[in-house]
Design a protein around this motif. Structure first.
Motif, PDB file in Angstrom:
ATOM      1  N   GLY A 424       0.827  -1.199   0.000  1.00  0.00           N
ATOM      2  CA  GLY A 424       0.000   0.000   0.000  1.00  0.00           C
ATOM      3  C   GLY A 424       0.860   1.247   0.000  1.00  0.00           C
ATOM      4  O   GLY A 424       2.078   1.186   0.219  1.00  0.00           O
ATOM      5  N   GLU A 425       0.253   2.399  -0.248  1.00  0.00           N
ATOM      6  CA  GLU A 425       0.991   3.665  -0.255  1.00  0.00           C
ATOM      7  C   GLU A 425       0.193   4.748   0.459  1.00  0.00           C
ATOM      8  O   GLU A 425      -1.035   4.751   0.435  1.00  0.00           O
ATOM      9  N   ILE A 426       0.937   5.663   1.069  1.00  0.00           N
ATOM     10  CA  ILE A 426       0.332   6.857   1.648  1.00  0.00           C
ATOM     11  C   ILE A 426       1.072   8.066   1.103  1.00  0.00           C
ATOM     12  O   ILE A 426       2.301   8.052   0.978  1.00  0.00           O
ATOM     13  N   ASP A 427       0.329   9.089   0.746  1.00  0.00           N
ATOM     14  CA  ASP A 427       0.923  10.313   0.194  1.00  0.00           C
ATOM     15  C   ASP A 427       0.378  11.490   0.995  1.00  0.00           C
ATOM     16  O   ASP A 427      -0.727  11.967   0.749  1.00  0.00           O
ATOM     17  N   THR A 478      13.209  -6.250  -0.742  1.00  0.00           N
ATOM     18  CA  THR A 478      13.276  -5.087  -1.632  1.00  0.00           C
ATOM     19  C   THR A 478      13.673  -3.849  -0.843  1.00  0.00           C
ATOM     20  O   THR A 478      12.823  -3.135  -0.307  1.00  0.00           O
ATOM     21  N   ASP A 479      14.988  -3.582  -0.787  1.00  0.00           N
ATOM     22  CA  ASP A 479      15.446  -2.469   0.036  1.00  0.00           C
ATOM     23  C   ASP A 479      15.081  -1.111  -0.538  1.00  0.00           C
ATOM     24  O   ASP A 479      15.078  -0.111   0.184  1.00  0.00           O
ATOM     25  N   ASN A 480      14.776  -1.050  -1.828  1.00  0.00           N
ATOM     26  CA  ASN A 480      14.354   0.226  -2.411  1.00  0.00           C
ATOM     27  C   ASN A 480      12.829   0.298  -2.543  1.00  0.00           C
ATOM     28  O   ASN A 480      12.290   1.036  -3.363  1.00  0.00           O
ATOM     29  N   ASP A 481      12.138  -0.444  -1.707  1.00  0.00           N
ATOM     30  CA  ASP A 481      10.671  -0.445  -1.685  1.00  0.00           C
ATOM     31  C   ASP A 481      10.139   0.960  -1.414  1.00  0.00           C
ATOM     32  O   ASP A 481      10.791   1.771  -0.731  1.00  0.00           O
ATOM     33  N   ASN A 482       8.970   1.247  -1.953  1.00  0.00           N
ATOM     34  CA  ASN A 482       8.381   2.577  -1.811  1.00  0.00           C
ATOM     35  C   ASN A 482       6.991   2.462  -1.204  1.00  0.00           C
ATOM     36  O   ASN A 482       6.080   1.900  -1.813  1.00  0.00           O
ATOM     37  N   SER A 483       6.825   3.004   0.007  1.00  0.00           N
ATOM     38  CA  SER A 483       5.515   3.020   0.670  1.00  0.00           C
ATOM     39  C   SER A 483       4.841   4.380   0.556  1.00  0.00           C
ATOM     40  O   SER A 483       3.806   4.613   1.191  1.00  0.00           O
ATOM     41  N   GLY A 484       5.436   5.290  -0.225  1.00  0.00           N
ATOM     42  CA  GLY A 484       4.817   6.585  -0.447  1.00  0.00           C
ATOM     43  C   GLY A 484       5.664   7.740   0.017  1.00  0.00           C
ATOM     44  O   GLY A 484       6.896   7.658   0.077  1.00  0.00           O
ATOM     45  N   SER A 485       5.002   8.835   0.380  1.00  0.00           N
ATOM     46  CA  SER A 485       5.694  10.073   0.755  1.00  0.00           C
ATOM     47  C   SER A 485       4.935  10.752   1.889  1.00  0.00           C
ATOM     48  O   SER A 485       3.703  10.875   1.840  1.00  0.00           O
TER      49      SER A 485
END
Length: 679
Positions: A424-427, A478-485
């Motif tokens: 999931g992501e949060i922005d 995945t060390d460069n995983d992206n959960s958002g900003s």
């Protein structure tokens, strides 16, 4: 949802009711009408007495329930679609009951449900509907019901008491005595041959539905604002409920579920319950239990209450819940009672819109944040939101919170938090002039949980580890995983107590990857840590951490990211530390760290083999600068490019004063005007 007016019906029935029931205060007690009189009354639209033959109501007639209407052994009452029954506000003297061997066949449909209600639909206006069957119950054969003193129970588990399909029942729950009330629908030893499908119970003073033993099952229940339990069972009931939508918007109800006594292990599938007023969800007394699949709870203070200290193994969840969850608070010694928060993020499977045949004005404001985030959801900065419960961003979903958004967190402890699951992501798009603020009204520590993010980066806890917070899964490769900003976010009043060992943090980062942006974050008045890293590779910059009771910055499980520019303030005594590093040393880096205390305390603490590299440290006002908690080597802590230069405090074995490296120029935060923004 469509509306079915009963007040107009009440006016239409006024003259009939007067002519049939009026009496002076000197009149003798009413005599039960004869069978002939019962039929005569039914023909006139009045229900009172005992029906001893088969009879079918007319949908074109509005019936006035003026007293006790009892369907005797061998008799049946058929109620066609669209029939309306208006109950007098007669309390316990007004109800419908089906005795052993009798049948009721309610044949409503979605377009024309059968409606039973008092004129105003107020709680306790009348009794409700009671069915007595011949199935087994631990109360034995020919037990006596608390409702009406009726006889129930036998040995025929396939017994049929008829059909109830598309029934709405309103205003029930009349008080029998200090211990007992009528329920919306009471099932006494009712057998599996009885069909119960699409039943709505609204505004009951006691339970919505209660099962006293028996084997009957029910599908599609809509239960709204019943004061006691929405679904209650006892005496070894072992039927099932499939698809139920339960709502609470009035305080001081009892529970969503109450199971009692012997465990017949009833089954529940697809249960959605939502509260805007806190309260308790599932309660199990004595040895009771159940198997539950597809449960979604939103807005409850207590998810699971093992009232008498019963074994949580009695409560089986088939969809990822863990009943061996976080006890909050710990055991109450006087009663043996345990409270639990369930580890869950199940998406609701039942919605109010599934019951468009139900007559209700109830709606939940779009400003209420709770439940699951699926797809892409963007909040509106002009709306004053309330975080009422858990608000969980599912895998593949994204939550966007624009600049200036204010979210008031309900003072609901561990039941109130925001979480982002793996995938999931949060922005959060705050700005210097318009930060995003999430706070309880009083902003007192422990009022609510906080913000938790789970990623797919590495952690020494391994792949698919389970978090102490929420029981969420985290950790991968995945060390460069992206959960958002997350930018310009203010969190206040976090840190709700999970158990004696654990609390929520302001911001918890579980195996979060390096592509995630964390900058300009303020955490104020947290009962636990300001920010904690559980493994992962994420970095953070511009942190303002004020009066967090435990550690301002905490990390473990080999986190190896960085923090650049952090201002930490302690003006309330009794906190833990500025830093707490634990377990394996991933050698995270810290640049421009200012920590100032007016109440003493400990600055930097490193447990086991943990360590870090620090540049630009300003440490003022702490009694202990450096605490190597488990006797770790000073070389694990690099300050200004060298091993920590420290002297043991007198009489101590692992607590130090730093001789150098702590007097860098304090971070200038005069421009951080966003840091203390409020609601």
């Amino acid at each position: 949802m469509k509306k079915l007016s009963l007040k107009l019906i009440a006016v239409a029935l006024a003259f009939t009711a007067i002519s049939l029931t009026s009496c002076s205060s000197d009149d003798p007690a009413p005599i039960a009408p004869s069978e002939a009189k019962v039929i005569e009354n039914l023909e006139a639209g009045v229900m009172n007495g005992t029906l001893e033959e088969n009879y079918t109501l007319k949908a074109s007639t509005v019936y006035n329930l003026t007293g006790q209407f009892i369907i005797a052994d061998g008799a049946s009452l058929s109620i066609p679609a669209g029939t309306k029954i208006l109950a007098d506000n007669g309390g316990t003297d007004v109800y419908i009951a089906v005795l052993k061997g009798g049948e009721i066949n309610i044949n409503g449909n979605a377009g024309n449900p059968v409606v039973m209600s008092s004129a105003d639909g107020n709680r306790g206006d009348w009794g409700g509907l009671t069915l007595c069957g011949k199935a087994t119950t631990t109360a034995g054969v020919d037990a006596q019901a608390e409702v009406g003193g009726f006889i129930y129970g036998g040995t025929d588990d396939t017994d049929s008491s008829g059909i109830i399909r598309y029934l709405q029942i309103v205003g029930t729950g009349a008080q029998i005595n200090t211990q007992s009330q009528y329920n919306g629908v009471s099932f006494y030893a009712v057998g599996s041959g009885t069909l119960v499908d699409n039943v709505a119970v609204i505004n009951g003073s006691d339970d919505g539905v209660e099962f006293f033993g028996g084997t009957v099952s029910a599908t599609n229940l809509y239960l709204e604002n019943n004061d006691d339990d929405s679904i209650d069972w006892t005496e070894g009931w072992n039927g099932s409920v499939t698809n139920a939508y339960i709502s609470h918007t009035i305080a001081n109800f009892s529970t969503v579920f109450e199971g009692d006594k012997t465990n017949g292990n009833p089954k529940f599938t697809n249960i959605t319950a939502i509260s805007t007023v806190g309260g308790t969800a599932l309660q199990f007394k004595l040895q009771s239990g159940a198997t539950i699949d597809g449960l979604s709870l939103s807005g409850y203070d207590v998810d699971l209450d093992m009232k008498d200290g019963g074994d949580t193994a009695n409560v089986i969840f088939n969809d990822g819940y863990s009943p061996v969850a976080h006890a909050t608070p710990e055991k109450q010694l006087e009663t043996g009672e345990y409270f639990y928060s369930l580890n869950t993020s199940v998406v609701p499977t039942v919605a109010a819109s599934d019951f468009d045949w139900v007559d209700t004005n109830l709606s939940f404001e779009s400003s209420l944040l709770q439940g699951a985030v699926t797809g892409n959801v963007t909040l509106n900065a002009s709306v004053n939101y309330t975080l009422n419960s858990s608000y969980i961003v599912q895998s593949g979903a994204k939550l966007t919170i624009p600049a200036g958004t204010k979210i008031t967190a309900r003072d609901g402890g561990t039941g109130v938090y925001i979480a982002v699951l793996q995938g999931g992501e949060i922005d959060i798009q705050g700005t210097e002039s318009d930060p995003v603020v999430i706070s309880s009204t009083a902003a007192n520590g422990g009022d609510w949980g906080g913000l938790t993010i789970c990623g797919n980066a590495t952690t020494t806890a391994g792949i698919d580890a389970v978090a102490e917070i929420g029981g969420f899964v985290y950790g991968g490769t995945t060390d460069n995983d992206n959960s958002g900003s997350i930018t310009y976010l203010v969190l206040k009043g976090t840190g709700a107590q999970i158990n004696s060992e654990s609390q929520y943090n302001g911001l918890s980062l579980y195996a979060v990857g390096s592509e995630t942006v964390i900058e300009n974050i303020s955490v104020i008045n947290g009962s636990d840590d300001g920010v904690e890293f559980f493994g992962g590779t994420v970095s953070a910059s511009n942190l303002y951490l004020e009066n967090n009771d435990d550690d301002s910055i905490d990390w473990t499980e080999g986190w190896n990211g960085s923090v650049t520019n952090a201002y930490i303030s302690h003006t309330v005594a009794g906190f833990s530390t500025v830093f707490e590093g634990d377990k394996d040393n991933g050698n995270p880096t810290f640049t421009n760290i200012t920590a100032i205390s007016s109440v003493g305390g400990t600055g930097l603490q490193f447990k086991k083999q943990s360590g870090g590299t620090i540049t630009g440290l300003h440490l003022t006002g702490y009694d202990v600068d450096l605490d190597m908690k488990d006797g770790g080597a000073l070389s694990n802590v690099q300050i200004e490019g060298a091993n920590a230069d420290a002297t043991l405090l007198s009489g101590e074995t692992d607590k130090y004063t730093l001789n150098s490296g702590k007097d860098a120029t304090a971070l200038d935060i005069s421009g951080w005007t966003w840091r203390n923004a409020g609601l």
